[in-house]
Write a protein that holds these residues in place. Structure first.
Motif, PDB file in Angstrom:
ATOM      1  N   UNK A 176      -1.376  -5.131  -4.256  1.00 40.22           N
ATOM      2  CA  UNK A 176      -0.705  -6.190  -4.213  1.00 40.22           C
ATOM      3  C   UNK A 176       0.342  -6.410  -3.508  1.00 40.22           C
ATOM      4  N   UNK A 177       1.016  -7.233  -3.729  1.00 38.22           N
ATOM      5  CA  UNK A 177       2.311  -7.038  -2.885  1.00 38.22           C
ATOM      6  C   UNK A 177       3.139  -5.791  -3.116  1.00 38.22           C
ATOM      7  N   UNK A 178       2.955  -5.826  -4.614  1.00 39.53           N
ATOM      8  CA  UNK A 178       4.122  -4.662  -4.507  1.00 39.53           C
ATOM      9  C   UNK A 178       3.397  -4.124  -5.783  1.00 39.53           C
ATOM     10  N   UNK A 179       4.420  -2.577  -6.105  1.00 34.85           N
ATOM     11  CA  UNK A 179       3.589  -1.404  -7.087  1.00 34.85           C
ATOM     12  C   UNK A 179       3.622  -2.594  -8.579  1.00 34.85           C
ATOM     13  N   UNK A 180       2.643  -1.681  -9.063  1.00 35.82           N
ATOM     14  CA  UNK A 180       2.780  -2.259 -10.850  1.00 35.82           C
ATOM     15  C   UNK A 180       2.959  -1.295 -11.222  1.00 35.82           C
ATOM     16  N   UNK A 181       3.635  -0.495 -12.295  1.00 37.48           N
ATOM     17  CA  UNK A 181       4.386   0.247 -12.867  1.00 37.48           C
ATOM     18  C   UNK A 181       3.662   1.171 -14.353  1.00 37.48           C
ATOM     19  N   UNK A 182       2.844  -0.240 -14.802  1.00 38.90           N
ATOM     20  CA  UNK A 182       1.904  -0.770 -16.147  1.00 38.90           C
ATOM     21  C   UNK A 182       0.918   0.211 -15.440  1.00 38.90           C
ATOM     22  N   UNK A 191      -2.092   2.445  -6.116  1.00 40.02           N
ATOM     23  CA  UNK A 191      -1.566   1.648  -5.164  1.00 40.02           C
ATOM     24  C   UNK A 191      -2.094   2.183  -3.543  1.00 40.02           C
ATOM     25  N   UNK A 192      -2.434   0.841  -3.044  1.00 42.22           N
ATOM     26  CA  UNK A 192      -3.161   1.674  -1.594  1.00 42.22           C
ATOM     27  C   UNK A 192      -3.222   0.567  -0.451  1.00 42.22           C
ATOM     28  N   UNK A 193      -2.731   1.034   0.479  1.00 46.65           N
ATOM     29  CA  UNK A 193      -3.132  -0.625   1.569  1.00 46.65           C
ATOM     30  C   UNK A 193      -4.289  -0.331   1.407  1.00 46.65           C
ATOM     31  N   UNK A 194      -4.673  -2.474   1.670  1.00 49.21           N
ATOM     32  CA  UNK A 194      -6.047  -2.626   1.655  1.00 49.21           C
ATOM     33  C   UNK A 194      -6.910  -2.197   1.899  1.00 49.21           C
ATOM     34  N   UNK A 195      -7.244  -1.652   3.731  1.00 55.07           N
ATOM     35  CA  UNK A 195      -8.408  -0.804   4.970  1.00 55.07           C
ATOM     36  C   UNK A 195      -8.749   0.533   3.457  1.00 55.07           C
ATOM     37  N   UNK A 196      -7.242   1.345   3.015  1.00 59.34           N
ATOM     38  CA  UNK A 196      -7.732   2.551   2.474  1.00 59.34           C
ATOM     39  C   UNK A 196      -8.524   2.057   0.841  1.00 59.34           C
ATOM     40  N   UNK A 197      -8.005   1.212   0.441  1.00 58.67           N
ATOM     41  CA  UNK A 197      -9.235   0.841  -0.950  1.00 58.67           C
ATOM     42  C   UNK A 197     -10.659   0.044  -0.240  1.00 58.67           C
ATOM     43  N   UNK A 198     -10.565  -0.434   0.880  1.00 56.65           N
ATOM     44  CA  UNK A 198     -11.924  -0.805   1.391  1.00 56.65           C
ATOM     45  C   UNK A 198     -12.737   0.412   1.439  1.00 56.65           C
ATOM     46  N   UNK A 199     -12.582   1.443   1.524  1.00 55.37           N
ATOM     47  CA  UNK A 199     -13.028   2.064   2.302  1.00 55.37           C
ATOM     48  C   UNK A 199     -13.381   3.170   1.432  1.00 55.37           C
ATOM     49  N   UNK A 200     -12.093   3.149   0.294  1.00 52.22           N
ATOM     50  CA  UNK A 200     -13.139   4.095  -0.769  1.00 52.22           C
ATOM     51  C   UNK A 200     -13.473   3.917  -2.015  1.00 52.22           C
ATOM     52  N   UNK A 201     -13.406   2.025  -2.034  1.00 57.15           N
ATOM     53  CA  UNK A 201     -14.305   2.062  -3.422  1.00 57.15           C
ATOM     54  C   UNK A 201     -15.411   1.581  -3.476  1.00 57.15           C
TER      55      UNK A 201
END
Ligand SMILES: NC(=O)C1=CN([C@@H]2O[C@H](COP(=O)(O)OP(=O)(O)OC[C@H]3O[C@@H](n4cnc5c(N)ncnc54)[C@H](OP(=O)(O)O)[C@@H]3O)[C@@H](O)[C@H]2O)C=CC1
Ligand SMILES: O=CC(=O)O
Length: 324
Positions: A176-182, A191-201
């Motif tokens: 997201x644009x910011x971290x979400x503590x909840x 939290x990760x950048x979009x590239x990492x999310x795409x590669x690992x999900x």
């Protein structure tokens, strides 16, 4: 004298009556220029309007010089020219929260039905193909304990994370644009950048609003980064995804399957290549479409309009900063 409003959506009788208790209501089918012209006086006198799924732009606002508040029966408000509303000092009210859980249910349904090929396999049963014990050509892939990536950790993203974490034991990545503590504390989301999310999900779920920044945020480059076994889900807005690139990625095997509730053009054209791909589950934008939730959204929109025209914009207002 009661303020006049334009209603451009059919409402349940009790909610229609509630509007009529407060306002002089002119009901129209849509906001097409012909409709506006046919009801020119009502549009010219309207101080409020309520409806959904119609464009509200500067040209329409010109025909509505007395407008003070608009109320949409949706949480998304990409149909509105917010700058034009702000310039005119017109409040924009929407319906967050009341639909969150239902949309998260829909997203989980897309994850499950796509992974387990529920629609495709049920069609084969109906077609009389189940004649003996099933083999691997009927199998799907597991959902539980796989990694779920969520792009857009807002209200709905959070409700999806809750289902995936507690219901399915899935590790969660998010962007997201910011971290979400909840999300991090309750669901151990990372939290990760979009590239990492795409590669690992294993599952990439998009639930973003449509804005200038998010338009075509997911395209050919992003699909290339996903696992070839990945399942892609979009329940935010169609134009967040480059649909042509998605079709190519599905056809070429760059990704495994897709579950979609939203499309670049809605209704989805009957000749869309998406409809002939067996690895696609396509829904007709039903994210919030249960009887209970659609009623609650309409009730919320009615209350929002009454509030806004009384100057009360502490809740559910997109642009409260314009209040004098
Ligand atoms: N299919 C359907 O029927 C439905 C679809 N929707 C769609 O879902 C959307 C989300 O709803 P909801 O969860 O209530 O909204 P929220 O505003 O609560 O969440 C939006 C999320 O998107 C993130 N976001 C926005 N812009 C960017 C960006 N440029 N880059 C990365 N992240 C971004 C926000 O980031 P941050 O948290 O950092 O601000 C936030 O996490 C709606 O706008 C609507 O378009 C909604 C309901 C039903
Ligand atoms: O797409 C639906 C919404 O509420 O936004």
């Amino acid at each position: 004298m009661k303020p006049s409003i334009i209603l451009y959506k059919a409402l349940p009788d009790d909610l229609h009556k509630r509007l009529e208790d407060h306002f002089t209501v002119t009901q129209v089918d849509n906001l097409d220029p012909e409709t506006v012209q046919k009801n020119a006086e009502a549009f010219a006198n309207a101080e409020g309007m309520l409806g959904s799924s119609e464009k509200v732009d500067a040209a329409l606002l010109e025909k509505m010089p007395k407008l003070r508040a608009t109320s949409t029966v949706s949480v998304g408000y990409d149909q509105f020219d917010v700058d034009a509303l702000n310039e005119r000092g017109i409040f924009l009210m929407h319906t967050p929260t009341v639909l969150t859980e239902t949309v998260a249910d829909t997203m989980m349904a897309l994850v499950l039905s796509t992974a387990r090929r529920v629609v495709e396999v049920a069609e084969r049963v109906k077609a009389g193909e189940w004649k003996q014990g099933i083999g691997p050509d009927w199998f799907g892939i597991d959902v539980h304990h796989k990694t779920l990536g969520i792009i857009g950790m807002g209200r709905i993203g959070l409700a999806l994370a809750q289902r995936a974490h507690f219901g399915f034991g899935m590790p969660i990545l998010y962007n997201a644009r910011r971290h979400h503590a909840e999300a991090e504390e309750r669901f151990q989301a990372r939290y990760c950048d979009i590239d990492t999310l795409l590669q690992e999900s294993d599952y990439v779920c998009v639930v973003l609003p449509l804005t200038d920044e998010t338009h075509h945020m997911i395209g050919a480059e992003q699909f290339k980064k996903m696992k070839s076994s990945a399942i892609f889900i979009n329940a935010g807005r169609g134009p967040v995804v480059d649909e042509q690139a998605l079709i190519e990625a599905l056809k070429s095997g760059e990704i495994h399957a897709a579950g979609l509730d939203v499309f670049e053009q809605e209704p989805l054209p009957v000749d869309s290549p998406l409809l002939s791909l067996p690895n696609v589950v396509a829904l007709p934008h039903i994210g919030s479409a249960t009887h209970e939730t659609r009623y609650n959204m309409a009730a919320c929109a009615v209350d929002n309009l009454i509030d806004a025209l009384n100057g009360k914009v502490e809740k559910n207002c997109v642009n409260p900063q314009i209040a004098k």
